[in-house]
Design an enzyme around this catalytic site. Structure first.
Site, short mmCIF file in Angstrom:
data_model
loop_
_atom_site.label_atom_id
_atom_site.label_comp_id
_atom_site.label_asym_id
_atom_site.label_seq_id
_atom_site.Cartn_x
_atom_site.Cartn_y
_atom_site.Cartn_z
N GLY A 171 122.36 -49.91 32.38
CA GLY A 171 122.91 -51.14 31.78
C GLY A 171 121.81 -52.06 31.29
O GLY A 171 120.62 -51.77 31.45
N ALA A 210 109.34 -49.62 23.01
CA ALA A 210 108.92 -50.62 23.98
C ALA A 210 109.54 -52.00 23.77
O ALA A 210 109.25 -52.93 24.51
CB ALA A 210 107.39 -50.75 23.96
N ARG A 221 110.89 -53.09 16.09
CA ARG A 221 111.11 -54.53 15.94
C ARG A 221 109.88 -55.34 16.38
O ARG A 221 109.63 -55.54 17.56
CB ARG A 221 112.33 -54.94 16.77
CG ARG A 221 113.63 -54.43 16.13
CD ARG A 221 114.81 -54.71 17.01
NE ARG A 221 114.73 -53.96 18.25
CZ ARG A 221 115.58 -54.10 19.27
NH1 ARG A 221 116.53 -54.99 19.22
NH2 ARG A 221 115.46 -53.36 20.35
N TYR A 270 123.91 -36.01 20.67
CA TYR A 270 123.07 -36.79 21.60
C TYR A 270 122.63 -35.92 22.77
O TYR A 270 121.44 -35.81 23.08
CB TYR A 270 123.83 -38.03 22.09
CG TYR A 270 123.03 -38.77 23.13
CD1 TYR A 270 121.85 -39.42 22.77
CD2 TYR A 270 123.40 -38.77 24.48
CE1 TYR A 270 121.08 -40.07 23.73
CE2 TYR A 270 122.64 -39.40 25.43
CZ TYR A 270 121.47 -40.05 25.05
OH TYR A 270 120.70 -40.67 25.99
C1 8X3 Z 1 122.71 -41.74 28.61
C2 8X3 Z 1 123.19 -41.33 29.93
O1 8X3 Z 1 125.25 -41.05 31.36
O2 8X3 Z 1 125.27 -42.85 29.73
O3 8X3 Z 1 121.48 -41.16 28.38
O4 8X3 Z 1 125.42 -40.54 28.98
S1 8X3 Z 1 124.88 -41.45 30.00
#
Ligand code: 8X3
Length: 257
Positions: free
Chosen positions: A182, A12, A37, A148
């Protein structure tokens, strides 16, 4: 007096998690904001006027700290698992072990840990909504996405398997899967703080704003109890899909990185 719903939000302190805290707070929720943080959480609490906002500084990788949450929070009406991120964009054979471990511990184990903590009480009460922040990277592979994307594929399938278990219990689970967002720490963290590289990711295009995703999460949470949204995938309109990559015999695969 009307019941004020309570939401626990991880991650958050920035990005989607922070925007979700602000959006749900404005919609009247009691917010329990969790992040590593503490100073950023304090800034969030200042912004929200220290009303209907509780902050807990912890890392979702810390099992003992997470277990203590149950006594502090009780049974929330909603859990938004937003803590997570990417580390590195190297080809798999050049990736750092620490990066892979961090992503699995945070994106997978952290999310599972929070879910495991609150789920039994939600089911016993017969209500609750869990929103997992997945990613389009969980469905669509891309170079350098290796672990990821795999963690986000886990999030998607875990969400759907929870749905299979929880049908009829009153507890709903949704995977919200954004593309490029972004104005977050996402790319900065992925590139180890390299601001120029992070900025370049969004150059010449308009990414989603964290608020765009927060609004989707608020929509999911505001559906009537008989409606569950399994998955929602969203992208900026400037983002699309790549063609299949074909390696021609003339290319040296080992050198192409
Ligand atoms: C990140 C989405 O499209 O930047 O979760 O890989 S992307």
């Amino acid at each position: 007096m009307a019941h004020t719903p309570k939401v626990v939000i991880t991650g958050a302190s920035s990005g989607i998690g922070r925007a979700t805290a602000v959006t749900l707070h404005a919609a009247g929720w009691d917010v329990v904001a969790i992040a590593r943080r503490g100073d950023e959480l304090e800034r969030l609490a200042d912004e929200l006027g220290h009303e209907r906002i509780e902050t807990v500084t912890l890392d979702v990788r810390d099992g003992d700290a997470v277990r203590r949450l149950r006594a502090v929070v009780g049974v929330p009406d909603a859990l938004v698992n937003s803590a997570g991120g990417a580390r590195g964009l190297e080809r798999a054979d050049a990736a750092q072990w620490d990066d892979w471990q961090w992503m699995i511990e945070t994106n997978v184990l952290g999310l599972v840990r929070l879910t495991h903590l609150f789920l039994p009480d939600m089911v016993a009460r017969g209500s609750g909504t869990i929103v997992n922040v997945g990613s389009v990277a969980g469905e669509f592979p891309y170079p350098g996405g290796n672990v990821y994307g795999a963690t986000k594929a886990f999030v998607r399938q875990f969400t759907l398997n929870l749905r299979a278990d929880l049908a009829g219990t009153g507890v709903r689970v949704t995977d919200v899967e954004p593309g490029m967002v972004g104005n977050t720490d996402f790319s900065r963290a992925r590139f180890g703080g390299d601001e120029a590289r992070a900025q370049a990711v969004y150059e010449g295009m308009t990414p989603l704003r964290p608020e765009d995703v927060a609004e989707v999460i608020a929509f999911v949470l505001s559906r009537p109890a008989h409606v569950v949204i399994n998955t929602i995938s969203l992208m900026p309109s400037d983002q699309g899909f790549g063609p299949f990559h074909v390696v021609r015999r003339s290319e040296d695969v080992r050198a192409s990185s």
